[in-house]
Design a protein around this motif. Structure first.
Motif, PDB file in Angstrom:
ATOM      1  N   LYS A  87       0.838  -1.200   0.000  1.00 14.00           N
ATOM      2  CA  LYS A  87       0.000   0.000   0.000  1.00 14.00           C
ATOM      3  C   LYS A  87       0.871   1.249   0.000  1.00 14.00           C
ATOM      4  N   LYS A  88       1.973   1.220   0.738  1.00 10.56           N
ATOM      5  CA  LYS A  88       2.917   2.348   0.738  1.00 10.56           C
ATOM      6  C   LYS A  88       3.538   2.528  -0.638  1.00 10.56           C
ATOM      7  N   LEU A  89       3.872   1.404  -1.293  1.00  7.89           N
ATOM      8  CA  LEU A  89       4.452   1.464  -2.635  1.00  7.89           C
ATOM      9  C   LEU A  89       3.452   2.051  -3.626  1.00  7.89           C
ATOM     10  N   ALA A  90       2.195   1.613  -3.528  1.00 12.17           N
ATOM     11  CA  ALA A  90       1.172   2.098  -4.454  1.00 12.17           C
ATOM     12  C   ALA A  90       0.933   3.588  -4.291  1.00 12.17           C
ATOM     13  N   GLU A  91       0.738   4.028  -3.052  1.00 14.33           N
ATOM     14  CA  GLU A  91       0.395   5.433  -2.803  1.00 14.33           C
ATOM     15  C   GLU A  91       1.594   6.367  -2.903  1.00 14.33           C
ATOM     16  N   GLY A  92       2.749   5.909  -2.422  1.00 20.93           N
ATOM     17  CA  GLY A  92       3.903   6.789  -2.338  1.00 20.93           C
ATOM     18  C   GLY A  92       4.754   6.865  -3.582  1.00 20.93           C
ATOM     19  N   LEU A  93       4.634   5.864  -4.463  1.00 18.99           N
ATOM     20  CA  LEU A  93       5.499   5.847  -5.643  1.00 18.99           C
ATOM     21  C   LEU A  93       4.733   5.539  -6.930  1.00 18.99           C
ATOM     22  N   PHE A  94       4.066   4.399  -6.973  1.00 21.62           N
ATOM     23  CA  PHE A  94       3.459   3.952  -8.232  1.00 21.62           C
ATOM     24  C   PHE A  94       2.468   4.968  -8.797  1.00 21.62           C
ATOM     25  N   LYS A  95       1.506   5.397  -7.998  1.00 23.38           N
ATOM     26  CA  LYS A  95       0.460   6.283  -8.508  1.00 23.38           C
ATOM     27  C   LYS A  95       0.983   7.679  -8.852  1.00 23.38           C
ATOM     28  N   ILE A 109      10.882   8.299  -1.006  1.00 25.15           N
ATOM     29  CA  ILE A 109      11.107   6.864  -0.810  1.00 25.15           C
ATOM     30  C   ILE A 109      11.249   6.572   0.681  1.00 25.15           C
ATOM     31  N   SER A 110      10.434   5.653   1.167  1.00 22.62           N
ATOM     32  CA  SER A 110      10.505   5.237   2.573  1.00 22.62           C
ATOM     33  C   SER A 110      11.106   3.840   2.665  1.00 22.62           C
ATOM     34  N   GLU A 111      11.456   3.441   3.874  1.00 25.97           N
ATOM     35  CA  GLU A 111      11.973   2.088   4.077  1.00 25.97           C
ATOM     36  C   GLU A 111      10.906   1.049   3.726  1.00 25.97           C
ATOM     37  N   GLU A 112       9.629   1.388   4.013  1.00 26.99           N
ATOM     38  CA  GLU A 112       8.545   0.455   3.688  1.00 26.99           C
ATOM     39  C   GLU A 112       8.428   0.253   2.173  1.00 26.99           C
ATOM     40  N   ILE A 113       8.657   1.304   1.394  1.00 22.13           N
ATOM     41  CA  ILE A 113       8.605   1.178  -0.064  1.00 22.13           C
ATOM     42  C   ILE A 113       9.731   0.271  -0.545  1.00 22.13           C
ATOM     43  N   LEU A 155      11.794 -10.905   6.698  1.00 20.14           N
ATOM     44  CA  LEU A 155      11.398 -11.319   8.048  1.00 20.14           C
ATOM     45  C   LEU A 155      11.885 -10.339   9.107  1.00 20.14           C
ATOM     46  N   ASN A 156      13.050  -9.734   8.854  1.00 15.46           N
ATOM     47  CA  ASN A 156      13.654  -8.833   9.835  1.00 15.46           C
ATOM     48  C   ASN A 156      13.447  -7.360   9.508  1.00 15.46           C
ATOM     49  N   ASN A 157      12.542  -7.078   8.565  1.00 11.04           N
ATOM     50  CA  ASN A 157      12.166  -5.693   8.230  1.00 11.04           C
ATOM     51  C   ASN A 157      13.358  -4.825   7.841  1.00 11.04           C
ATOM     52  N   ARG A 158      14.218  -5.372   6.976  1.00 12.46           N
ATOM     53  CA  ARG A 158      15.359  -4.609   6.521  1.00 12.46           C
ATOM     54  C   ARG A 158      15.564  -4.928   5.035  1.00 12.46           C
ATOM     55  N   CYS A 159      16.266  -4.052   4.351  1.00  9.39           N
ATOM     56  CA  CYS A 159      16.548  -4.282   2.934  1.00  9.39           C
ATOM     57  C   CYS A 159      18.045  -4.212   2.721  1.00  9.39           C
ATOM     58  N   GLU A 233      16.811   4.804  -2.748  1.00  7.81           N
ATOM     59  CA  GLU A 233      17.284   5.105  -1.397  1.00  7.81           C
ATOM     60  C   GLU A 233      16.256   5.944  -0.647  1.00  7.81           C
ATOM     61  N   VAL A 234      16.234   5.782   0.683  1.00  2.47           N
ATOM     62  CA  VAL A 234      15.292   6.514   1.515  1.00  2.47           C
ATOM     63  C   VAL A 234      15.538   8.020   1.387  1.00  2.47           C
ATOM     64  N   GLY A 235      14.451   8.757   1.173  1.00  2.00           N
ATOM     65  CA  GLY A 235      14.551  10.208   1.029  1.00  2.00           C
ATOM     66  C   GLY A 235      13.865  10.689  -0.234  1.00  2.00           C
ATOM     67  N   ASP A 236      14.039  11.979  -0.545  1.00  2.83           N
ATOM     68  CA  ASP A 236      13.441  12.556  -1.748  1.00  2.83           C
ATOM     69  C   ASP A 236      14.205  12.125  -2.988  1.00  2.83           C
ATOM     70  N   LEU A 237      13.462  11.805  -4.045  1.00  2.00           N
ATOM     71  CA  LEU A 237      14.064  11.424  -5.315  1.00  2.00           C
ATOM     72  C   LEU A 237      13.417  12.248  -6.417  1.00  2.00           C
ATOM     73  N   ASP A 238      14.210  13.051  -7.112  1.00  2.00           N
ATOM     74  CA  ASP A 238      13.723  13.854  -8.237  1.00  2.00           C
ATOM     75  C   ASP A 238      13.894  13.024  -9.509  1.00  2.00           C
ATOM     76  N   VAL A 239      12.822  12.402  -9.963  1.00  2.00           N
ATOM     77  CA  VAL A 239      12.912  11.506 -11.112  1.00  2.00           C
ATOM     78  C   VAL A 239      13.160  12.262 -12.414  1.00  2.00           C
ATOM     79  N   SER A 240      12.856  13.552 -12.422  1.00  2.00           N
ATOM     80  CA  SER A 240      13.070  14.340 -13.640  1.00  2.00           C
ATOM     81  C   SER A 240      14.552  14.523 -13.943  1.00  2.00           C
ATOM     82  N   LYS A 241      15.401  14.280 -12.967  1.00  2.00           N
ATOM     83  CA  LYS A 241      16.846  14.468 -13.143  1.00  2.00           C
ATOM     84  C   LYS A 241      17.566  13.189 -13.563  1.00  2.00           C
ATOM     85  N   ILE A 242      16.836  12.076 -13.659  1.00  2.00           N
ATOM     86  CA  ILE A 242      17.460  10.820 -14.082  1.00  2.00           C
ATOM     87  C   ILE A 242      17.639  10.864 -15.594  1.00  2.00           C
TER      88      ILE A 242
END
Length: 298
Positions: A87-95, A109-113, A155-159, A233-242
């Motif tokens: 749900k975090k991925l859908a709302e925070g990034l995909f949509k 980008i959050s750790e949950e994403i 399982l350990n909530n880490r990436c 990575e966690v934090g703001d990502l400006d996709v227009s600069k890629i």
């Protein structure tokens, strides 16, 4: 005649599930939920933005679908955990990127994403690892190690994996890719794979959502490739600069386009006529698929 059906089995049948072992927490003989390897929200988006209200797969182009592939894989607790991340991925990034009206240039980008993306890699590669492929025993050992490491991270909530992200933002052509590729880039889904290259032995893992690819480059890739990769990575990502993506991803997108052309050629007349009728029902309504067709020069 006496029935051997247990109360637990009746409960399972009532819930439409099966008994088995959870692939994530290893719980034994418990109710397993149907899990999507690629998140359901992406398939829902495809249907909502389609001119036919159905989904077609290049692997069986003459069959229309209402949903994506799913398997009885996880217990209720594990399914719920991954669904919350999705749900975090859908709302925070995909949509914010898969958006025909207005794409967001900056996403947070959050750790949950990141964990949601890792969980998709794990499920998508786990459920397809026994599909026909040309992997060597050495390759298979690497796949198993990747899946086990990803499972422990989830399982350990880490990436612990370095995940890279390739969004498609703005007007085509993007990243120097042919305009003809635009329709598939914006609307195809899945394409999960882990591909190996020797000298040195290394891999490229990937899956796709509309308007974006997620990928992992193992150690061993040249700086020329890794330097063009954008890390999730966690934090703001400006996709227009890629400005660019690795050549290995461009090549993979090209292979996907060839598969798309092959699937179109394999569609029979019955299904072509079915699509024409479905499109006519929505005549006068400009859908997302119509916009992607125009943007791809078709």
């Amino acid at each position: 005649m006496e029935s051997n059906t247990t109360e637990k089995e009746l409960d399972v049948a009532a819930e439409g599930g099966v008994l088995g072992d959870c692939a994530l927490c290893d719980g034994k003989n418990i109710l397993l939920k149907e899990s999507h390897s690629i998140p359901k929200f992406a398939y829902d988006w495809l249907k909502q933005t389609s001119s036919t209200n159905f989904i077609r797969d290049t692997r069986d182009v003459n069959v229309r679908h209402q949903d994506g592939p799913k398997k009885h894989l996880l217990c209720g607790g594990c399914e719920g955990k991954l669904s919350a991340w999705e749900k975090k991925l859908a709302e925070g990034l995909f949509k914010k990127i898969a958006n025909y009206r207005k794409q967001n240039s900056v996403v947070v980008i959050s750790e949950e994403i990141k964990l949601a993306v890792l969980s998709v890699f794990w499920r998508a590669l786990l459920t397809t690892k026994d599909d026909e492929n040309n992997r060597t025993d050495e390759d298979k050992a690497v796949v198993d190690a990747f899946l086990e490491a990803s499972k422990q991270d989830i399982l350990n909530n880490r990436c612990g994996s370095t995940i890279c992200f390739a969004p498609f933002f703005g007007e085509p052509p993007i990243y120097g890719l042919p305009i003809a590729h635009t329709y598939g880039i914006e609307r195809s889904i899945g394409s999960q794979d882990i591909r190996f290259i020797d000298h040195p032995h290394r891999y490229f893992a990937v899956f796709k959502l509309p308007f974006m690819y997620f990928y992992i480059l193992s150690p061993g890739w040249d700086f020329e490739e890794t330097n063009k990769a954008t890390k999730l990575e966690v934090g703001d990502l400006d996709v227009s600069k890629i400005q660019d993506i690795p050549q290995i991803l461009k090549d993979y997108i090209g292979l996907g386009y060839k598969e798309f052309l092959k699937s179109k050629a394999a569609m029979d007349e019955v299904n072509k006529e079915q699509i024409r009728r479905e499109v006519q029902k929505n005549s006068g309504k400009v859908t997302g698929s119509d916009k992607s067709l125009r943007r791809s020069g078709q």
